[in-house]
Design a protein around this motif. Structure first.
Motif, PDB file in Angstrom:
ATOM      1  N   GLU A 122      34.370 -19.069 -18.154  1.00 14.77           N
ATOM      2  CA  GLU A 122      33.096 -18.625 -18.714  1.00 14.77           C
ATOM      3  C   GLU A 122      31.915 -19.138 -17.898  1.00 14.77           C
ATOM      4  OE1 GLU A 122      32.715 -20.216 -22.676  1.00 14.77           O
ATOM      5  OE2 GLU A 122      33.334 -22.182 -22.041  1.00 14.77           O
ATOM      6  N   ASN A 142      30.348 -15.541 -24.242  1.00 14.78           N
ATOM      7  CA  ASN A 142      29.222 -15.318 -23.334  1.00 14.78           C
ATOM      8  C   ASN A 142      29.710 -14.800 -21.983  1.00 14.78           C
ATOM      9  OD1 ASN A 142      30.455 -17.650 -22.523  1.00 14.78           O
ATOM     10  ND2 ASN A 142      28.610 -18.890 -22.423  1.00 14.78           N
ATOM     11  N   GLU A 172      26.889 -21.281 -12.274  1.00  9.92           N
ATOM     12  CA  GLU A 172      28.126 -22.044 -12.339  1.00  9.92           C
ATOM     13  C   GLU A 172      29.092 -21.413 -13.329  1.00  9.92           C
ATOM     14  OE1 GLU A 172      27.598 -26.218 -12.916  1.00  9.92           O
ATOM     15  OE2 GLU A 172      25.942 -26.318 -11.501  1.00  9.92           O
ATOM     16  N   THR A 173      30.345 -21.762 -13.167  1.00 11.06           N
ATOM     17  CA  THR A 173      31.401 -21.283 -14.045  1.00 11.06           C
ATOM     18  C   THR A 173      32.253 -22.470 -14.443  1.00 11.06           C
ATOM     19  OG1 THR A 173      31.429 -19.194 -12.844  1.00 11.06           O
ATOM     20  CG2 THR A 173      33.325 -19.652 -14.209  1.00 11.06           C
ATOM     21  N   ARG A 174      32.798 -22.429 -15.660  1.00 12.37           N
ATOM     22  CA  ARG A 174      33.705 -23.501 -16.058  1.00 12.37           C
ATOM     23  C   ARG A 174      35.001 -22.883 -16.574  1.00 12.37           C
ATOM     24  NH1 ARG A 174      30.369 -25.803 -21.093  1.00 12.37           N
ATOM     25  NH2 ARG A 174      30.269 -23.844 -22.186  1.00 12.37           N
ATOM     26  N   ASN A 201      28.583 -21.029 -17.006  1.00 17.76           N
ATOM     27  CA  ASN A 201      28.077 -22.333 -17.413  1.00 17.76           C
ATOM     28  C   ASN A 201      26.762 -22.558 -16.673  1.00 17.76           C
ATOM     29  OD1 ASN A 201      27.907 -24.889 -18.521  1.00 17.76           O
ATOM     30  ND2 ASN A 201      29.164 -25.836 -16.942  1.00 17.76           N
ATOM     31  N   GLY A 202      25.687 -22.075 -17.269  1.00 20.08           N
ATOM     32  CA  GLY A 202      24.404 -22.148 -16.596  1.00 20.08           C
ATOM     33  C   GLY A 202      24.164 -20.909 -15.756  1.00 20.08           C
TER      34      GLY A 202
END
Length: 129
Positions: free
Chosen positions: A108, A91, A114-116, A110-111
């Motif tokens: 990647e 994604n 946000e990024t994780r 995350n929402g």
């Protein structure tokens, strides 16, 4: 690497010899994109277009099978065995492999905003040479 659905070949850069067939590649299109190998060439990480086979309704003697697009996936393969070690939906991830050990970093979304950052250590899956 050569490309097309059902025709992905990984070659040994030193000898030109084909490495083992990649598991699950019959349903993937691997084109130019964010792919990387570990420093020793043992692991391949590739973003691929995934397809699923669908049989059309029986129209007489011949059944036709078509492939429909099902999204992007990120896959890690062991190039010595061709085994797929991990596959997940891609994604918009950015990937990098550690130059000294089989460790993958994935950045990647995350929402919405946000990024994780995730780490996957493939040491246990990769046999020592």
């Amino acid at each position: 690497m050569s490309v097309w659905v059902s025709r992905v070949v990984v070659l040994n850069a030193g000898t030109g010899a084909e490495l083992p067939e990649l598991e699950g590649k019959k349903d993937l299109f691997v084109g130019p994109g964010p792919h990387c190998f570990t420093a020793d060439g043992r692991l391949l990480v590739a973003v691929c277009e995934a397809y699923r086979a669908e049989a059309s309704p029986d129209r007489g003697e011949k059944k036709q099978v078509s492939r429909s697009y099902s999204g992007l996936v990120l896959t890690v393969w062991d190039t010595q065995t061709g085994k797929a070690l991990k596959t997940w939906n891609e994604n918009g991830a950015i990937v990098a492999l550690c130059p000294t050990k089989p460790l993958l970093a994935v950045l990647e979304p995350n929402g919405v905003s946000e990024t994780r950052l995730g780490f996957w250590d493939f040491s246990a899956e990769v046999e020592k040479k």
